[in-house]
Design an enzyme around this catalytic site. Structure first.
Site, PDB file in Angstrom:
ATOM      1  CE  LYS A  36      -3.726   0.716  -1.165  1.00  0.00           C
ATOM      2  NZ  LYS A  36      -4.441   0.268   0.066  1.00  0.00           N
ATOM      3  CE1 TYR A  72      -4.777   1.425   4.414  1.00  0.00           C
ATOM      4  CE2 TYR A  72      -3.222   0.266   5.814  1.00  0.00           C
ATOM      5  CZ  TYR A  72      -3.605   0.716   4.572  1.00  0.00           C
ATOM      6  OH  TYR A  72      -2.820   0.457   3.499  1.00  0.00           O
ATOM      7  CB  SER A 132      -0.940   0.016   1.197  1.00  0.00           C
ATOM      8  OG  SER A 132      -2.004  -0.861   0.963  1.00  0.00           O
ATOM      9  CB  VAL A 174      -0.076  -5.962   4.092  1.00  0.00           C
ATOM     10  CG1 VAL A 174      -1.337  -5.441   4.731  1.00  0.00           C
ATOM     11  CG2 VAL A 174      -0.224  -6.148   2.612  1.00  0.00           C
ATOM     12  CE1 TYR A 186      -4.989  -1.191  -4.333  1.00  0.00           C
ATOM     13  CE2 TYR A 186      -5.265  -3.566  -4.430  1.00  0.00           C
ATOM     14  CZ  TYR A 186      -5.112  -2.406  -3.692  1.00  0.00           C
ATOM     15  OH  TYR A 186      -5.059  -2.473  -2.323  1.00  0.00           O
TER      16      TYR A 186
HETATM   17  N1  GLN Z   1      -2.301  -5.183  -1.978  1.00  0.00           N
HETATM   18  C1  GLN Z   1      -2.796  -5.154  -0.632  1.00  0.00           C
HETATM   19  C2  GLN Z   1      -4.277  -5.426  -0.599  1.00  0.00           C
HETATM   20  O1  GLN Z   1      -4.977  -4.950  -1.421  1.00  0.00           O
HETATM   21  C3  GLN Z   1      -2.476  -3.819  -0.038  1.00  0.00           C
HETATM   22  C4  GLN Z   1      -2.967  -3.653   1.375  1.00  0.00           C
HETATM   23  C5  GLN Z   1      -1.997  -2.971   2.281  1.00  0.00           C
HETATM   24  O2  GLN Z   1      -0.809  -2.899   2.031  1.00  0.00           O
HETATM   25  N2  GLN Z   1      -2.499  -2.527   3.405  1.00  0.00           N
HETATM   26  O3  GLN Z   1      -4.781  -6.116   0.248  1.00  0.00           O
END
Ligand code: GLN
Length: 309
Positions: A67, A243, A64, A261, A191
């Site tokens: 992003k 988050y 993420s 993650v 994505y």
């Molecule tokens: N690619 C991961 C997902 O969509 C990204 C989530 C994350 O890094 N928090 O679940």
């Protein structure tokens, strides 16, 4: 610089003995293979100084954190009209939550939860084949990191696609509300691939330099985005970058940060430095457990809170 290097070495030594390291994400099977004992940290100062410690040169899945880069690119593409499709408020929900999306009629709370980032991918897909959009994102990351060796880990991307039921649900929901212009599987292709970009702490800290320096990369004399846009991305990182753990991160660390993650965190000390840390084990909010603790210690030691005077 020697004080900074000493701080990083001390953090690495402490983290090697941490009693708890959190849980490595296993819902993307490929990520579950990563050694939880890994720990790296890199700091790039705006004046060009670099300090690293631990496994700072080993690539990991940025997930993420990507992003942040897709948001910068999408704002460059469509400007403030992006905010008609994505909000700017913290969600208070887990990164893959779907509940708000129904109540708020398909407008994701912010660009850093999965639903919001999928809309951002959809914006970047406009006028392109998925392959081209993915290529543009990778080129952007390589250019801000000033490193052509950065690649996408295809095994991670296909592993996520194979088990990405929740993201398919989110994309279908967005489509149902009219907030996705392409077929869900095409947008998700973009994505999944940008989440699967692999970078080391050093490469990631380099890629964050423009956010620490009003949109400019000092050593390259290159303006990536405007100062105002950099400020706003930093604001979103602070309020939404972790988050439902964003408030806690702001409280403990006090600087903008974006987690993934894969166990990475990109953190920005505006006007001062770009920091990347990596420890694969996650806390119960899906953010790197030791990465957050390390940043808390570093920020305290260097007095780097944006809230201190
Ligand atoms: N690619 C991961 C997902 O969509 C990204 C989530 C994350 O890094 N928090 O679940």
């Amino acid at each position: 610089m020697s004080e900074l290097k000493a701080a990083l070495d001390q953090i690495v030594a402490e983290m090697a003995n941490a009693p708890e390291r959190g849980e490595v994400a296993s819902y993307i099977p490929e990520l579950g293979k990563v050694d939880p004992a890994k720990f790296g940290i890199a700091v790039i100062m705006n004046d060009g100084g670099v300090a690293t410690a631990g496994d700072a040169d080993e690539p990991f899945s940025i997930q993420s954190i990507s992003k942040v880069f897709t948001l910068a690119l999408a704002l460059g593409r469509v400007g403030d009209t992006l905010w008609k499709r994505v909000g700017r408020e913290p969600s208070g929900t887990p990164f893959n939550s779907i509940v708000q999306l129904e109540r708020e009629e398909g407008i994701p709370r912010n660009p850093f939860i999965n639903a919001g980032a999928i809309v951002v991918s959809d914006v970047l897909l406009a006028g392109h084949q998925p392959r081209e959009a993915i290529g543009e994102i990778l080129s952007f990351v390589r250019s801000v990191a000033d490193d052509e060796t950065i690649v996408i880990d295809r095994d991670v991307a296909s592993s996520e696609r194979a088990t990405g039921y929740r993201n398919f649900a989110l994309a279908n929901y967005l489509k149902g509300f009219g907030n996705l212009n392409h077929a869900p599987e095409l947008t998700l292709g973009v994505y999944f691939h940008h989440c699967a970009i692999a970078m080391s702490c050093k490469q990631l800290a380099n890629a964050g330099r423009f956010l620490a320096n009003s949109g400019r990369i000092p050593s390259l004399n290159h303006t990536v985005i405007s100062g105002e846009r950099a400020r706003r991305i930093n604001a979103l990182m602070l309020t939404c970058g972790h988050y439902d753990g964003s408030g806690e991160f702001a409280f403990r660390v006090g600087i903008p940060g974006k987690s993934g993650v894969g166990g990475g965190i990109l953190a920005i000390v505006p006007g001062v430095a770009s920091i990347a840390v990596w420890s694969p084990g996650l806390n119960d909010r899906g953010n790197s457990m030791l990465g957050s603790i390390a940043l808390e210690q570093l920020a305290k030691r260097m007095n780097w809170s944006i809230f201190s005077s």
